[in-house]
Design a protein around this motif. Structure first.
Motif, short mmCIF file in Angstrom:
data_model
loop_
_atom_site.label_atom_id
_atom_site.label_comp_id
_atom_site.label_asym_id
_atom_site.label_seq_id
_atom_site.Cartn_x
_atom_site.Cartn_y
_atom_site.Cartn_z
N ASP A 44 8.38 30.57 -10.97
CA ASP A 44 8.43 29.12 -10.94
C ASP A 44 7.39 28.51 -9.99
N HIS B 243 12.45 33.98 -5.62
CA HIS B 243 12.94 32.92 -4.76
C HIS B 243 14.46 32.81 -4.85
N HIS C 163 16.58 30.33 -5.71
CA HIS C 163 17.33 29.51 -6.66
C HIS C 163 18.29 30.37 -7.48
N HIS D 57 7.00 25.02 -5.03
CA HIS D 57 8.36 24.98 -5.57
C HIS D 57 9.25 24.56 -4.40
N ASP E 250 19.24 30.57 -10.54
CA ASP E 250 18.87 31.22 -11.81
C ASP E 250 18.01 32.47 -11.59
N HIS E 251 17.66 32.74 -10.32
CA HIS E 251 16.89 33.94 -9.98
C HIS E 251 17.65 34.90 -9.07
N HIS F 119 7.63 22.69 -11.88
CA HIS F 119 7.70 23.75 -12.88
C HIS F 119 6.49 23.64 -13.78
#
Ligand SMILES: [Zn+2]
Length: 262
Positions: A166, A71, A73, A146, A75-76, A197
């Motif tokens: 996630d 996805h 976000h 999510h 942090d990904h 989460h």
């Protein structure tokens, strides 16, 4: 003379940080998962620092066949552009594939348009579909719950494994994934706020239901980190009867080790 045994399939955890605070402080590294499956190298979820963590570990981006985003976000996906640039040798060699959900590619794409032409192609991830990367195939069985469009992945390789990215817990997670190995993003120790989460109790439920040979917890938020993920993993091993491991930054998991576990 014995034949040289080809090296085992492996998964390298470039980082184990998840969600905002462990990532923004870099208490734990972030950067995603680097797969080597019968020589096919695939990068999943190149979060912040992926280029640093991968080069430090002598992993070569120009050997990658594909980059997959679960996805959009940060942090990904934060390092997706630099990793595409590295995969395509500075954009000079047209090679490699990018897989991502539609909402990571459409209105506000995570990938710069000038880099797109250096890729062999971009494939949109959709619920219930399967994809091939050389001899390896993977499926995105179900859309997660999510805030943005998110998929986990089930890989068919010498050892089948799944990556549960996630999500808020829902029964579909247990019904959709399988494999000898399960990698689960467990951000929270407990559900304190309605956040989409997984918490430890969700991981326990998933592991009990799916009974993999090994489960690896990763993508830790602050509450998990403070609670010492390796202690949580030990407790979960006792509760579920499955070998549960807490990932460490830079950990390389050899898939052949699954054969040693009955
Ligand atoms: Zn997310």
């Amino acid at each position: 003379m014995e034949d040289k045994k080809p090296s085992s399939d492996s998964i390298t955890f470039l980082g184990t940080a998840g969600a905002r605070f462990t990532v923004t402080t870099q208490i734990l590294a972030s950067g995603g998962l680097w797969l080597n499956l019968s020589g096919t190298e695939i990068l999943i979820d190149p979060g912040p620092g992926c280029i640093v963590q991968s080069t430090k570990r002598k992993l070569k981006a120009d050997k990658l066949s594909a980059i997959i985003l679960s996805h959009r976000h940060l942090d990904h996906s934060a390092d997706v552009n630099i990793m595409v640039e590295a995969m395509t040798r500075g954009g000079f060699k047209r090679r490699g594939w990018l897989f991502a959900p539609a909402d990571a590619l459409e209105t506000e794409p995570v990938i710069f348009s000038y880099l797109k032409s250096s890729l062999e192609g971009i494939e949109v991830l959709q619920e219930g579909k399967s994809y091939a990367i050389g001899n390896i195939s993977f499926a995105t069985p179900i859309r997660h719950i999510h805030p943005v469009e998110t998929y986990g992945m089930s890989f068919k390789a010498e050892h089948a494994f799944s990556y549960i990215a996630d999500s808020r817990y829902f029964d579909g997670l247990c019904h959709s994934y399988s494999g000898e190995l399960l990698i689960i993003n467990v951000v929270m120790l407990e559900h304190k706020l309605p956040i989409d989460h997984l918490a430890v109790t969700d991981a326990e439920r998933i592991i009990t239901e799916l009974k993999p040979r090994v489960a690896i917890l990763t993508h830790f938020g602050m509450s998990m980190w403070r609670a010492k993920p390796w202690e949580i993993a030990e407790k979960l091993s006792q509760q579920t009867g499955v070998r549960v491991i807490a990932a460490r930054d830079g950990m390389r998991f050899e898939m052949d080790s699954l054969e040693e576990i009955a």
